[in-house]
Design an enzyme around this catalytic site. Structure first.
Site, PDB file in Angstrom:
ATOM      1  N   ARG A   1     -13.588 -16.246 -42.087  1.00  0.00           N
ATOM      2  CA  ARG A   1     -13.266 -14.886 -42.515  1.00  0.00           C
ATOM      3  C   ARG A   1     -14.501 -14.240 -43.113  1.00  0.00           C
ATOM      4  O   ARG A   1     -15.104 -14.777 -44.041  1.00  0.00           O
ATOM      5  CB  ARG A   1     -12.143 -14.924 -43.563  1.00  0.00           C
ATOM      6  CG  ARG A   1     -11.966 -13.666 -44.381  1.00  0.00           C
ATOM      7  CD  ARG A   1     -11.009 -12.700 -43.741  1.00  0.00           C
ATOM      8  NE  ARG A   1     -11.021 -11.433 -44.438  1.00  0.00           N
ATOM      9  CZ  ARG A   1     -10.150 -11.075 -45.373  1.00  0.00           C
ATOM     10  NH1 ARG A   1      -9.198 -11.892 -45.721  1.00  0.00           N
ATOM     11  NH2 ARG A   1     -10.219  -9.891 -45.933  1.00  0.00           N
TER      12      ARG A   1
ATOM     13  N   ASP B   1      -6.104 -14.150 -43.421  1.00  0.00           N
ATOM     14  CA  ASP B   1      -5.985 -13.527 -44.737  1.00  0.00           C
ATOM     15  C   ASP B   1      -4.943 -14.347 -45.491  1.00  0.00           C
ATOM     16  O   ASP B   1      -3.869 -14.615 -44.950  1.00  0.00           O
ATOM     17  CB  ASP B   1      -5.495 -12.088 -44.554  1.00  0.00           C
ATOM     18  CG  ASP B   1      -5.488 -11.324 -45.851  1.00  0.00           C
ATOM     19  OD1 ASP B   1      -6.478 -10.637 -46.126  1.00  0.00           O
ATOM     20  OD2 ASP B   1      -4.485 -11.414 -46.588  1.00  0.00           O
TER      21      ASP B   1
ATOM     22  N   ASP C   1      -2.975 -14.301 -49.047  1.00  0.00           N
ATOM     23  CA  ASP C   1      -2.709 -13.554 -50.280  1.00  0.00           C
ATOM     24  C   ASP C   1      -1.811 -14.363 -51.204  1.00  0.00           C
ATOM     25  O   ASP C   1      -0.808 -14.944 -50.765  1.00  0.00           O
ATOM     26  CB  ASP C   1      -2.002 -12.235 -49.948  1.00  0.00           C
ATOM     27  CG  ASP C   1      -2.933 -11.227 -49.306  1.00  0.00           C
ATOM     28  OD1 ASP C   1      -4.138 -11.242 -49.622  1.00  0.00           O
ATOM     29  OD2 ASP C   1      -2.452 -10.430 -48.477  1.00  0.00           O
TER      30      ASP C   1
ATOM     31  N   ARG D   1      -9.080  -9.478 -39.162  1.00  0.00           N
ATOM     32  CA  ARG D   1      -9.496 -10.703 -39.842  1.00  0.00           C
ATOM     33  C   ARG D   1      -8.944 -11.937 -39.154  1.00  0.00           C
ATOM     34  O   ARG D   1      -7.820 -11.913 -38.644  1.00  0.00           O
ATOM     35  CB  ARG D   1      -9.108 -10.672 -41.323  1.00  0.00           C
ATOM     36  CG  ARG D   1      -7.673 -10.651 -41.647  1.00  0.00           C
ATOM     37  CD  ARG D   1      -7.049  -9.335 -42.127  1.00  0.00           C
ATOM     38  NE  ARG D   1      -7.821  -8.231 -42.593  1.00  0.00           N
ATOM     39  CZ  ARG D   1      -7.910  -7.868 -43.867  1.00  0.00           C
ATOM     40  NH1 ARG D   1      -7.316  -8.560 -44.796  1.00  0.00           N
ATOM     41  NH2 ARG D   1      -8.581  -6.792 -44.189  1.00  0.00           N
TER      42      ARG D   1
END
Ligand code: GSY
Length: 176
Positions: free
Chosen positions: A84, A96, A98, A93
């Site tokens: 990334r 990711d 989170d 991307r």
């Protein structure tokens, strides 16, 4: 002391399914993180910057004895391992990761806010999270996931079930 945390995963570059699988495996292999449950995988329309490929999104729950900041750093390290590169904000991307929820904690730091901001307004986060969320109301929100989903208009959702990922070692013939 251990906590249960929830992570949202997304990919819209390269082999999206493989990126998600590798991310889960790498998280699970880290000291202090054990992946408990994985949601179904959903194909979702890009949110924010719309001129990009569709995402695959999912959520996992983990048991962890890392602090929220250590868990964030672990997630960022897996993102880096999977190539990334943070270029365009909201842009495409490979992966990711989170940090959505960490127990019932609310964290407000410059680089880390928990519950994740936007959690309650994004179908690509809420739908996968609903698969594995074991509580009722969301910490820091006082409402259920279904409540927030009911507030989103159908045309804002853009989420369809795509399949499931076998991430446990030995679950695919190549073992890769
Ligand atoms: O916030 C995560 C990255 N991201 C996504 C995503 O994961 N899924 C969808 N559908 N749109 C997104 N826009 C961004 S930025």
């Amino acid at each position: 002391m251990t906590a249960i945390a929830y992570l949202g995963l997304g990919s819209n570059q390269g082999n999206r399914e493989e990126n998600l699988r590798q991310a889960i495996r790498r998280l699970d292999a880290l000291t202090g993180i054990r992946v408990l449950r994985a949601s179904s995988v959903y194909e979702t329309e890009p949110f924010g910057y719309v001129e990009q490929a569709a995402f695959l999104n999912m959520a996992v729950s983990v048991e962890t004895d890392l602090s929220p900041e250590q868990l964030l750093e672990a997630a960022l390290s897996v993102e880096r391992e999977l190539g990334r590169i943070r270029t365009v904000r909201w842009g495409p991307r490979t992966i990711d990761i989170d940090l959505l929820l960490y127990g019932t904690s609310c964290v407000s730091l410059e680089h880390l806010v928990i519950p994740h901001p936007g959690l309650s307004q994004r179908a690509f986060v809420l739908v996968p999270l609903r698969d594995i969320w074991e509580g009722g109301v969301l910490p820091g929100h006082n409402q259920t996931i279904d409540h927030y989903l009911s507030l989103l208009a159908e045309d804002q959702k853009g989420v369809r079930e795509w399949g499931a990922i076998n991430w446990e070692i030995g679950s695919d013939p190549s073992g890769s």
